[in-house]
Design a protein around this motif. Structure first.
Motif, PDB file in Angstrom:
ATOM      1  N   MET A   1       0.840  -1.179   0.000  1.00 31.16           N
ATOM      2  CA  MET A   1       0.000   0.000   0.000  1.00 31.16           C
ATOM      3  C   MET A   1       0.887   1.245   0.000  1.00 31.16           C
ATOM      4  SD  MET A   1      -3.148   0.712   2.501  1.00 31.16           S
ATOM      5  CE  MET A   1      -3.036   2.204   3.417  1.00 31.16           C
ATOM      6  N   THR A   2       0.602   2.177  -0.878  1.00 30.25           N
ATOM      7  CA  THR A   2       1.392   3.398  -0.942  1.00 30.25           C
ATOM      8  C   THR A   2       0.857   4.403   0.067  1.00 30.25           C
ATOM      9  OG1 THR A   2       0.006   4.277  -2.692  1.00 30.25           O
ATOM     10  CG2 THR A   2       1.997   3.116  -3.370  1.00 30.25           C
ATOM     11  N   PRO A   3       1.753   5.158   0.689  1.00 32.28           N
ATOM     12  CA  PRO A   3       1.290   6.149   1.661  1.00 32.28           C
ATOM     13  C   PRO A   3       0.487   7.246   0.975  1.00 32.28           C
ATOM     14  CG  PRO A   3       3.654   6.377   1.264  1.00 32.28           C
ATOM     15  CD  PRO A   3       3.181   5.165   0.510  1.00 32.28           C
ATOM     16  N   ALA A   4      -0.460   7.803   1.718  1.00 24.33           N
ATOM     17  CA  ALA A   4      -1.289   8.883   1.177  1.00 24.33           C
ATOM     18  C   ALA A   4      -0.428  10.115   0.936  1.00 24.33           C
ATOM     19  CB  ALA A   4      -2.411   9.208   2.148  1.00 24.33           C
ATOM     20  N   LEU A   5      -0.709  10.783  -0.151  1.00 20.88           N
ATOM     21  CA  LEU A   5       0.004  12.018  -0.467  1.00 20.88           C
ATOM     22  C   LEU A   5      -0.644  13.174   0.275  1.00 20.88           C
ATOM     23  CD1 LEU A   5       0.374  11.545  -4.316  1.00 20.88           C
ATOM     24  CD2 LEU A   5       2.228  11.573  -2.657  1.00 20.88           C
ATOM     25  N   PRO A   6       0.156  14.137   0.714  1.00 21.66           N
ATOM     26  CA  PRO A   6      -0.442  15.322   1.332  1.00 21.66           C
ATOM     27  C   PRO A   6      -1.158  16.149   0.260  1.00 21.66           C
ATOM     28  CG  PRO A   6       1.922  15.612   1.061  1.00 21.66           C
ATOM     29  CD  PRO A   6       1.597  14.200   0.642  1.00 21.66           C
ATOM     30  N   ASP A   7      -2.047  17.012   0.706  1.00 22.13           N
ATOM     31  CA  ASP A   7      -2.718  17.908  -0.231  1.00 22.13           C
ATOM     32  C   ASP A   7      -1.732  18.960  -0.731  1.00 22.13           C
ATOM     33  OD1 ASP A   7      -5.041  16.500   0.160  1.00 22.13           O
ATOM     34  OD2 ASP A   7      -5.962  17.994   1.457  1.00 22.13           O
ATOM     35  N   ALA A   8      -2.098  19.609  -1.823  1.00 22.56           N
ATOM     36  CA  ALA A   8      -1.224  20.612  -2.439  1.00 22.56           C
ATOM     37  C   ALA A   8      -2.029  21.856  -2.770  1.00 22.56           C
ATOM     38  CB  ALA A   8      -0.599  20.051  -3.708  1.00 22.56           C
ATOM     39  N   ILE A   9      -1.325  22.960  -2.877  1.00 25.22           N
ATOM     40  CA  ILE A   9      -1.960  24.188  -3.339  1.00 25.22           C
ATOM     41  C   ILE A   9      -1.837  24.247  -4.857  1.00 25.22           C
ATOM     42  CG2 ILE A   9      -1.505  25.430  -1.192  1.00 25.22           C
ATOM     43  CD1 ILE A   9       0.709  27.004  -2.808  1.00 25.22           C
ATOM     44  N   ALA A  10      -2.684  25.036  -5.471  1.00 26.93           N
ATOM     45  CA  ALA A  10      -2.623  25.243  -6.917  1.00 26.93           C
ATOM     46  C   ALA A  10      -1.828  26.514  -7.193  1.00 26.93           C
ATOM     47  CB  ALA A  10      -4.032  25.375  -7.488  1.00 26.93           C
ATOM     48  N   LEU A  70       1.551  22.183  -5.869  1.00 27.92           N
ATOM     49  CA  LEU A  70       2.790  22.437  -5.148  1.00 27.92           C
ATOM     50  C   LEU A  70       2.571  22.002  -3.710  1.00 27.92           C
ATOM     51  CD1 LEU A  70       5.664  23.741  -5.611  1.00 27.92           C
ATOM     52  CD2 LEU A  70       4.706  25.773  -4.507  1.00 27.92           C
ATOM     53  N   LEU A  71       3.405  21.070  -3.249  1.00 26.11           N
ATOM     54  CA  LEU A  71       3.296  20.546  -1.889  1.00 26.11           C
ATOM     55  C   LEU A  71       3.876  21.523  -0.874  1.00 26.11           C
ATOM     56  CD1 LEU A  71       4.477  16.896  -2.645  1.00 26.11           C
ATOM     57  CD2 LEU A  71       2.119  17.676  -2.292  1.00 26.11           C
ATOM     58  N   ALA A  72       3.442  21.403   0.361  1.00 19.95           N
ATOM     59  CA  ALA A  72       3.917  22.292   1.427  1.00 19.95           C
ATOM     60  C   ALA A  72       5.431  22.209   1.603  1.00 19.95           C
ATOM     61  CB  ALA A  72       3.216  21.959   2.738  1.00 19.95           C
ATOM     62  N   ASP A  73       6.000  21.009   1.543  1.00 18.53           N
ATOM     63  CA  ASP A  73       7.456  20.911   1.719  1.00 18.53           C
ATOM     64  C   ASP A  73       8.203  21.542   0.541  1.00 18.53           C
ATOM     65  OD1 ASP A  73       6.764  18.806  -0.015  1.00 18.53           O
ATOM     66  OD2 ASP A  73       8.306  17.467   0.776  1.00 18.53           O
ATOM     67  N   GLU A  74       7.557  21.624  -0.602  1.00 15.43           N
ATOM     68  CA  GLU A  74       8.169  22.306  -1.747  1.00 15.43           C
ATOM     69  C   GLU A  74       8.140  23.816  -1.558  1.00 15.43           C
ATOM     70  OE1 GLU A  74       7.213  18.833  -5.030  1.00 15.43           O
ATOM     71  OE2 GLU A  74       5.752  20.457  -4.757  1.00 15.43           O
ATOM     72  N   ASN A 111      -6.596  26.375   1.355  1.00 10.00           N
ATOM     73  CA  ASN A 111      -7.372  25.789   0.260  1.00 10.00           C
ATOM     74  C   ASN A 111      -6.538  24.763  -0.490  1.00 10.00           C
ATOM     75  OD1 ASN A 111      -9.545  27.560   0.769  1.00 10.00           O
ATOM     76  ND2 ASN A 111      -8.515  29.171  -0.374  1.00 10.00           N
ATOM     77  N   ALA A 112      -6.132  23.731   0.209  1.00 12.13           N
ATOM     78  CA  ALA A 112      -5.321  22.690  -0.419  1.00 12.13           C
ATOM     79  C   ALA A 112      -6.238  21.635  -1.054  1.00 12.13           C
ATOM     80  CB  ALA A 112      -4.401  22.062   0.607  1.00 12.13           C
ATOM     81  N   TYR A 113      -5.715  20.961  -2.068  1.00 12.03           N
ATOM     82  CA  TYR A 113      -6.477  19.982  -2.826  1.00 12.03           C
ATOM     83  C   TYR A 113      -5.764  18.632  -2.815  1.00 12.03           C
ATOM     84  CZ  TYR A 113      -8.450  24.311  -4.632  1.00 12.03           C
ATOM     85  OH  TYR A 113      -9.028  25.542  -4.738  1.00 12.03           O
ATOM     86  N   PRO A 114      -6.524  17.548  -2.915  1.00 15.64           N
ATOM     87  CA  PRO A 114      -5.891  16.227  -2.958  1.00 15.64           C
ATOM     88  C   PRO A 114      -5.135  16.021  -4.269  1.00 15.64           C
ATOM     89  CG  PRO A 114      -8.285  16.039  -3.192  1.00 15.64           C
ATOM     90  CD  PRO A 114      -7.976  17.487  -2.947  1.00 15.64           C
ATOM     91  N   VAL A 115      -4.044  15.274  -4.167  1.00 12.33           N
ATOM     92  CA  VAL A 115      -3.218  14.996  -5.341  1.00 12.33           C
ATOM     93  C   VAL A 115      -2.979  13.498  -5.475  1.00 12.33           C
ATOM     94  CG1 VAL A 115      -2.040  17.232  -5.400  1.00 12.33           C
ATOM     95  CG2 VAL A 115      -1.113  15.398  -3.994  1.00 12.33           C
ATOM     96  N   CYS A 116      -2.499  13.125  -6.634  1.00 12.73           N
ATOM     97  CA  CYS A 116      -2.132  11.745  -6.924  1.00 12.73           C
ATOM     98  C   CYS A 116      -1.028  11.782  -7.978  1.00 12.73           C
ATOM     99  CB  CYS A 116      -3.334  10.955  -7.421  1.00 12.73           C
ATOM    100  SG  CYS A 116      -3.997  11.594  -8.970  1.00 12.73           S
ATOM    101  N   HIS A 117      -0.509  10.632  -8.308  1.00 13.46           N
ATOM    102  CA  HIS A 117       0.474  10.559  -9.387  1.00 13.46           C
ATOM    103  C   HIS A 117      -0.209  10.041 -10.648  1.00 13.46           C
ATOM    104  CE1 HIS A 117       3.545  10.791  -6.165  1.00 13.46           C
ATOM    105  NE2 HIS A 117       4.161  11.482  -7.096  1.00 13.46           N
TER     106      HIS A 117
END
Length: 141
Positions: A1-10, A70-74, A111-117
């Motif tokens: 199982m892959t870990p959930a990705l954090p949300d990202a801003i647009a 764009l992720l928070a750590d980015e 206002n972060a949004y869910p992301v995926c690959h």
């Protein structure tokens, strides 16, 4: 199982171009004035993010999108680049642009949004449905 990705801003494509310019300037200033190793330089300037941003922008362009995730750590990489530009006498216009982006991005974190690959590229979750409804294999006809 892959870990959930954090949300990202647009972030808009134009903001992406500005972000890349800031990271490139930070990298060139730090390389010029520091004797740090390659890995340290990439972290301090955020330059390791540049090819990732180009991939996301390319994917967004192909899909007709006007923004990329764009992720928070980015965002933290941008912050490090701006701080290092302060230390290494970066161009004032670039510094102002960097601080402006940091302010804009901080305001969007609510206002972060869910992301995926999708095809190995980080995208907003809604873009994955667009891909799965069509053919995964490009048509050359």
């Amino acid at each position: 199982m892959t870990p959930a990705l954090p949300d990202a801003i647009a972030i808009a494509i134009q903001e992406t171009a500005t972000l890349i310019e800031i990271l490139e300037h930070a990298h060139s200033r730090i390389v010029e004035l520091s004797e740090a190793g390659k890995e340290t330089l990439a972290r301090a300037s955020g330059s390791s993010l540049i090819p990732i941003l180009y991939a996301r922008a390319g994917f967004a362009s192909i899909r007709g999108r006007r923004s990329i995730p764009l992720l928070a750590d980015e965002i933290g990489l941008l912050e490090a680049a701006v701080i290092n530009l302060e230390s290494y006498q970066g161009n004032e216009v670039v510094l102002v642009a960097g601080y402006q982006l940091l302010d804009d991005f901080a305001n969007r974190t609510r206002n972060a949004y869910p992301v995926c690959h999708v095809h190995g590229i980080l995208a907003f979750a809604g873009e994955a449905e667009d891909t799965t409804s069509g053919s995964a294999t490009p048509s050359l006809t």
